[in-house]
Design an enzyme around this catalytic site. Structure first.
Site, PDB file in Angstrom:
ATOM      1  CG  ASP A 124      -0.995  30.839 -44.341  1.00 39.32           C
ATOM      2  OD1 ASP A 124      -0.411  30.202 -45.237  1.00 39.32           O
ATOM      3  OD2 ASP A 124      -0.918  32.071 -44.209  1.00 39.32           O
ATOM      4  CB  THR A 165      -3.503  14.010   3.903  1.00 33.79           C
ATOM      5  OG1 THR A 165      -2.495  13.009   3.723  1.00 33.79           O
ATOM      6  CG2 THR A 165      -4.392  13.614   5.066  1.00 33.79           C
ATOM      7  CB  VAL A 195      -0.966  -0.021   1.197  1.00 37.84           C
ATOM      8  CG1 VAL A 195      -1.728   1.286   1.306  1.00 37.84           C
ATOM      9  CG2 VAL A 195      -1.941  -1.186   1.076  1.00 37.84           C
ATOM     10  CB  ALA A 196       3.814   2.229   1.978  1.00 43.24           C
ATOM     11  CD  GLU A 199      -2.536   4.385  -3.436  1.00 43.41           C
ATOM     12  OE1 GLU A 199      -1.759   5.371  -3.438  1.00 43.41           O
ATOM     13  OE2 GLU A 199      -2.689   3.656  -2.450  1.00 43.41           O
ATOM     14  CG  ASP A 252       4.105  31.182 -42.727  1.00 48.08           C
ATOM     15  OD1 ASP A 252       4.982  30.695 -43.451  1.00 48.08           O
ATOM     16  OD2 ASP A 252       2.994  30.661 -42.545  1.00 48.08           O
ATOM     17  CD  GLU A 270       2.809   6.783   2.548  1.00 50.39           C
ATOM     18  OE1 GLU A 270       2.893   5.914   1.673  1.00 50.39           O
ATOM     19  OE2 GLU A 270       2.010   7.740   2.481  1.00 50.39           O
ATOM     20  CG  ASP A 302       1.892  26.083 -45.789  1.00 50.74           C
ATOM     21  OD1 ASP A 302       2.881  25.978 -46.533  1.00 50.74           O
ATOM     22  OD2 ASP A 302       1.355  27.172 -45.520  1.00 50.74           O
TER      23      ASP A 302
END
Length: 888
Positions: A611, A710, A290-291, A295, A337, A680, A615
C-alpha cells in the site's frame, strides 16, 4: 477566496503564467489562501470542463472490421470461398463470404465489449484529491478540480493537476514525464525563467507522484491543458496486447488450420487420382477447410476473460488487465500485509505501560497518551471524521477516551518541526512548544527503534520485556519518548539532532482484531495448495499472534524477527522447506522486493500485497501486485495489477478462485468446440475413402450453419459456467501447463468426437438404407433416391446439433458428475441450447431455408433416433469421468 463576482479566464484563453509572482498568479486565478467557494468551483467546472485528459479517438469501426476480415483464420475461409467460386459453386462461395462477414462483426462486438469491461472499471477506483474549498479541507474526485483550486499533497499521493507550490515541500517522482527515476525536491519560491518548465523547482505536474513530504499548491492547469494532456495529445492510444492464453490458443488454431490445409490438399489430389469429379474433389477440400477452422474461438476467449474481470470487480477486486485473470488461476503463494488486510484496520488503544508505575491511571499515563497523540499528522475533515494513518487515528481517539483530547489546529500551531515517519528508521518525531514556551522533542515508533535512542540510565531492558509481553497478545506496540530543550533554545533542524538522549514516557499497545472472514479464507488457501506468508513492518510477536489467530502457519510457522538482516542464501534455504509459512517481521519495502525475487527464482507464482510508495517495486515484480483501494497510496495502485476496493485478504482468495474458474471455463468451451470437428470431418472422409460410392453425408453450407448458427451461444454460455465443486481443493496448475493438452484433445476428438461421429453416421445410413439405397446408387436430383438423400444429410446435420447438446452438458464438468453442479444451474446454456434447437428446426422445416441449405423434413422415427443422441453423448462421457474418479 473568490466569491464568483469576477469571471475566470475562458478555457480557450491562454492559461496564466505559473512562474509569475505568487500574488499576481493568485489575482489571475481569482483565488486566495482559503481556496475557492463551492459555487465558484462549480461555475469554473462548467467553463473548463472536467479535469481529464481526453482519450484519442478510437479506431473507426470500419477499420476494426477490416482487421477482423484479414484475421489469419478468416483468410482460410476466404480461401475456401475462392475455391467455391473457382468450382462454379457460387451459392456456396457467397455463403462462405457471408459467414466471414457475420463472424467478423460478431468478433468485433465481442472485442468492444471486452475493452469496455476493463475501461469502465475506473468507476470502482475514482481518483480523489485533497482540496480546500470554502476554507475547509475536503476530499473530492480529481476530475472536479478547476484552475484556482488549493490542493493538499501528501506522501504517496498522485498529483491530480498541474500546480504551483505555496507552502510546505515534497519529493516528487517525475519519471513518467522526464524519464528520470530519482525523485526531485519541490519547494515554494520564485520561478527560474531560464529553466525548462519540467525543471522548475516550484511546480508539480498531473500524473506524477509525491514520494515524501507534505505541501499546498494552487492549480493552474487541468485536463488537456496540463503537461500530461499535451503529451497525450501527441500519442496514439496503444492497442491491448493479447494475453498469454490468447497467444497459446492462436498457435493451436494455426496448427489446426495448417493440418486442415494439408489434409485438403492431399485429399484433393487423391480424389482426382481415384476418379472423383473435380467439382466433388473441390467440394471435399472446401468442406475440410470449413470444418476445421474454429472461427469463434479467439473472440470467445476474450469475452470470457472480460466477463471474469467484471465479476471480480463486483466482488471487490479490480483487475487492470485481462491477462491477469488467467495468472490468478496458477498463483500458489500469497505474500500479504497484516494491518488492514488480515485485520479490520480499526486500530484501538488497548493497553499502555509506563516505567515504574503499575496502575493504569495517573498523570504519567495521561502524559504518555497526550505525547503520543501530539506526534501525529492526522487531520479532521469537514464532517468531523479523522483522516490519516489508522495507527495515528487510534492514538488521537484513545487520547479523547482517556480525557486528554487533542485539538489538531492547536497541535499544528505549536509545532516547530516534523520529521515524518521513515519506514527504514521505523519512527517519527516532532518538535512541539509547551504551554510555558519551551520546546519538547517527541519521538514515537517501534520499541527497538526508540529504545536505542534513550539516554543512559533509562529502563530499556525493562521496557523491551514489557513490549514483548504486549506483542505476544497480538498488539502493535509503540514506544514514546521525549527530550525537553532548555529555555530559549532553537528547535533542532535535522532529525539526527532531535532524536537523541531521550527520556522514555512508556509504551502504548494498539489492537487491531483479525477480520472475521480471514480464517475461513486461509483455510481455503491451504485446501487449494497455496502458501501464505506475512510481510509486515510490525514486530514478530504481534504478527505471529495474528497469524496463529487466522490459521497461518500450519503445520509450521517460522518467524523472522528482523527480516532486513536475512541474506539471499538464508532466504532460499527457508523457502525450500516445504510446509513452512513465514512471518517476515520488521520488514522494509526492500524486504518485499527481496522476497518476491526469491520466490520467482524458485518458480513460484506470487500475489504480493502493498500500500505504500516504496512497495511499488515489489508490486511490479510480483506476478500479481495487489494494492489496497482504501488505505493504499496512488503510487501503489498505479504499480499494481489488482486493486482491492475493500482491502480484504478474503477478496484475494476469491480472485484466485475466480481465476481458476475462468481458466477452467476456457478449457470447457475449447473441448466443446473441438469435439465437433470430428463429426464434421468424418462425413467427408467417408465420402473420399469410398471413392464416391457413399454420397457426401453433409454439405458445406450445413457445416457453416453448425459452426456459426448453433455452436456459438452454448460456447459463450460455457464461458460463464460456475466454479466446479472442488476447484479450491486441488493444487495450483503449473505455470508451464498449456491451455490445451493431450487429455483435452483425446477427450474432445477421440471420445466425444468419435461417439458423435458414429451416431450421426448411423443416422445417415439408417435413412438411406430404409429407402433401399446401396453403395454406388445415384442420388442426384431427378433420381428416385434424391429425396431420401436430402433427408439423410438433414439427419446428419440435425444429429450433429443434438450431439452438440450432449457435448455441452458433458463439457460443463471436467472432474465432477453433472448432478454435483445441477442440471439447470446455467440458465444461459439452457437458453443457448433452446436457440440452437429452434434454429435447427427452422432450417429443417421452413421451405425457404430447406431450398437454401439442402434440407428436408425429418420423419418421426428419425427425430426420435437423433433425440437419443444427447443422453448417449453425455452418458458415455459421464461413464468415462466416473471411471477416472474411481481410479484416482
Amino acid at each position: 477566496m473568490a466569491d464568483g463576482t469576477v469571471s475566470p479566464k475562458l478555457a480557450s484563453d491562454i492559461m496564466p503564467d505559473p512562474l509569475e509572482p505568487l500574488p499576481l498568479l493568485r489575482r489571475e486565478l481569482h483565488t486566495g489562501p482559503l481556496g475557492l467557494s463551492s459555487r465558484e468551483a462549480g461555475r469554473r467546472l462548467a467553463v473548463y470542463g472536467p479535469n481529464e485528459v481526453r482519450r484519442s479517438a478510437q479506431p473507426s469501426i470500419l477499420r476494426e472490421l477490416l482487421r477482423q476480415l484479414v484475421h489469419p483464420l478468416a483468410l482460410l475461409l476466404w480461401a475456401a470461398a475462392a475455391l467455391a467460386f473457382f468450382a462454379a459453386i457460387d451459392v456456396l462461395g457467397w455463403a462462405i463470404v457471408a459467414v466471414v462477414l457475420v463472424n467478423a462483426g460478431f468478433a468485433l462486438v465481442q472485442e468492444r465489449q471486452a475493452e469496455r469491461a476493463v475501461e469502465t472499471l475506473a468507476r470502482y477506483l475514482p481518483a480523489q484529491a485533497a482540496v480546500i474549498r470554502d476554507g475547509q479541507p475536503q476530499h473530492l474526485p480529481a476530475r472536479d478540480l478547476v484552475p484556482g483550486d488549493l490542493i493538499v499533497l501528501g506522501e504517496g499521493d498522485r498529483i491530480p493537476a498541474d500546480a504551483r507550490l505555496t507552502g510546505g515541500g515534497i519529493e516528487a517522482d517525475l519519471s513518467m514525464l522526464t524519464g528520470e527515476s530519482t525523485p526531485v525536491e519541490r519547494l515554494p519560491g520564485p520561478g527560474l525563467q531560464a529553466l525548462p518548465v519540467l525543471q522548475e523547482p516550484n511546480l508539480v505536474f498531473s500524473g506524477t507522484s509525491a514520494t515524501e513530504g507534505q505541501a499546498q499548491a494552487i492549480v493552474f492547469a487541468t485536463g488537456d491543458h496540463t503537461e500530461l494532456g499535451r503529451i497525450a495529445a501527441l500519442s496514439q492510444r496503444t492497442r491491448r496486447e493479447p494475453s498469454p492464453l490468447e497467444r497459446q490458443v492462436k498457435r493451436v488454431a494455426w496448427l489446426i488450420a495448417a493440418v486442415a490445409v494439408a489434409m485438403s490438399a492431399v485429399f484433393l489430389v487423391t480424389g482426382v487420382a481415384v476418379g472423383l469429379p473435380v467439382t466433388d474433389s473441390l467440394m471435399f477440400a472446401i468442406g475440410l477447410l470449413v470444418a476445421n477452422v474454429p472461427e469463434g474461438l479467439l473472440p470467445t476467449i476474450t469475452l470470457a476473460l472480460a466477463v471474469g474481470v467484471r465479476v471480480l470487480a463486483r466482488q471487490g477486486a479490480v483487475i487492470k488487465r485481462l491477462s491477469a485473470v488467467e495468472t490468478l488461476g496458477s498463483t500458489n503463494v500469497i505474500c500479504t500485509d497484516k494491518t488492514g488486510t488480515l485485520t479490520q484496520n480499526e486500530m484501538r488503544l488497548h493497553d499502555f505501560w509506563t516505567p515504574g508505575h503499575l496502575t493504569a491511571s495517573g498523570p504519567w499515563s495521561a502524559e504518555l497518551i497526550r505525547a503520543a497523540a501530539l506526534c501525529t499528522t492526522v487531520t479532521r475533515v469537514t464532517d468531523g471524521r479523522l483522516h490519516g494513518d489508522p495507527t495515528e487515528i487510534a492514538l488521537v481517539e484513545g487520547a479523547a477516551q482517556q480525557a486528554v483530547p487533542l485539538d489538531s489546529a492547536d497541535r499544528d500551531a505549536r509545532r516547530h518541526a516534523c520529521f515524518r515517519f521513515d519506514p527504514r528508521l521505523r519512527r517519527m518525531s516532532v518538535v512541539h512548544a509547551s504551554d510555558d514556551g519551551r520546546l519538547r522533542v517527541i519521538v514515537k515508533g517501534a520499541p527497538e527503534a526508540v529504545l536505542s535512542l534513550l539516554a543512559g540510565g533509562e529502563p530499556a531492558r525493562q521496557a523491551q520485556d514489557a513490549a514483548e509481553a504486549l506483542a505476544a497478545d497480538g498488539m502493535r506496540v509503540l514506544a514514546v519518548a521525549v527530550r525537553d530543550l532548555s529555555a530559549g533554545a532553537d528547535g533542532p533542524a535535522r532529525r539526527q539532532e532531535a532524536e537523541r538522549d531521550l527520556h522514555l514516557l512508556g509504551l502504548v499497545g494498539l489492537y487491531d482484531p483479525p477480520r472475521p472472514e480471514v480464517a475461513a479464507a486461509v483455510r481455503r488457501c491451504h485446501e487449494a495448495g497455496l502458501t501464505v506468508h506475512i510481510v509486515t513492518g510490525d514486530s514478530g510477536a504481534t504478527a505471529a499472534a495474528i497469524a496463529r489467530a487466522v490459521g497461518i502457519g500450519r503445520p509450521e510457522l517460522h518467524v523472522i524477527a528482523q527480516s532486513e538482516a536475512v541474506d539471499d542464501h538464508q532466504l532460499d534455504r527457508l523457502l525450500r522447506k516445504g510446509g513452512t509459512e513465514i512471518v517476515f517481521a520488521r520488514s522494509s519495502p526492500e524486504t518485499k522486493l527481496k522476497v518476491a525475487d526469491a520466490l520467482r527464482s524458485h518458480g513460484q507464482i506470487i500475489a504480493m500485497t502493498g500500500d505504500g510508495v516504496n512497495d511499488a517495486p515489489a508490486l511490479h515484480r510480483a506476478h500479481i501486485g495487489v494494492a489496497m483501494g482504501r488505505s493504499g497510496t496512488d503510487v501503489a495502485r498505479e504499480a499494481s495489477t489488482m486493486v482491492l476496493t475493500d482491502d480484504n485478504f478474503a477478496t484475494i482468495v476469491t480472485a484466485i478462485e475466480s481465476g481458476r474458474r475462468v481458466y477452467d471455463n476456457v478449457r470447457k468451451f475449447i473441448v466443446y468446440i473441438f469435439a465437433h470437428l470430428t463429426p464434421e470431418v468424418v462425413p467427408f472422409l467417408v465420402f473420399a475413402l469410398s471413392g464416391g460410392a457413399v454420397p457426401l453425408p453433409l454439405t458445406v453450407l450445413q457445416i457453416l450453419a453448425i459452426d456459426l448458427g448453433t455452436e456459438t451461444l452454448p460456447a459463450l454460455a460455457l464461458g460463464r459456467e460456475r466454479a466446479e465443486p472442488g476447484i479450491m481443493s486441488r493444487p495450483p496448475r503449473p505455470s508451464t501447463q498449456g491451455v490445451i493438452n493431450k487429455d483435452m484433445l483425446i477427450r474432445s476428438w477421440g471420445w466425444l468426437g468419435t461417439v458423435s461421429a458414429a451416431l450421426v453416421m448411423t443416422a445417415f445410413f439408417y435413412v438411406l438404407w430404409r429407402a433401399g439405397w446401396h453403395p454406388g446408387d445415384p442420388v442426384d436430383p431427378g433420381t428416385p433416391l434424391h429425396h431420401a438423400y436430402l433427408t439423410a444429410t438433414t439427419a446428419t446435420f440435425a444429429g450433429i446439433v443434438t450431439c452438440q447438446v450432449g457435448t455441452a452438458f458433458a463439457a460443463r464438468t471436467d472432474h465432477a458428475a453433472l448432478h454435483d453442479i445441477g442440471l439447470f444451474t446455467n440458465p444461459l446454456l439452457l437458453a443457448g441450447i433452446a436457440f440452437e434447437l429452434a434454429f435447427t428446426a427452422a432450417l429443417v422445416y421452413a421451405p425457404p431455408l430447406q431450398h437454401l441449405f439442402g434440407t428436408a423434413a425429418l420423419p418421426l422415427d428419425v427425430v426420435l433416433l437423433i433425440a437419443a443422441f444427447p443422453p448417449l453423448v453425455w452418458g458415455t462421457d459421464e461413464l468415462r469421468r466416473w471411471a477416472r474418479r474411481h481410479r484416482s
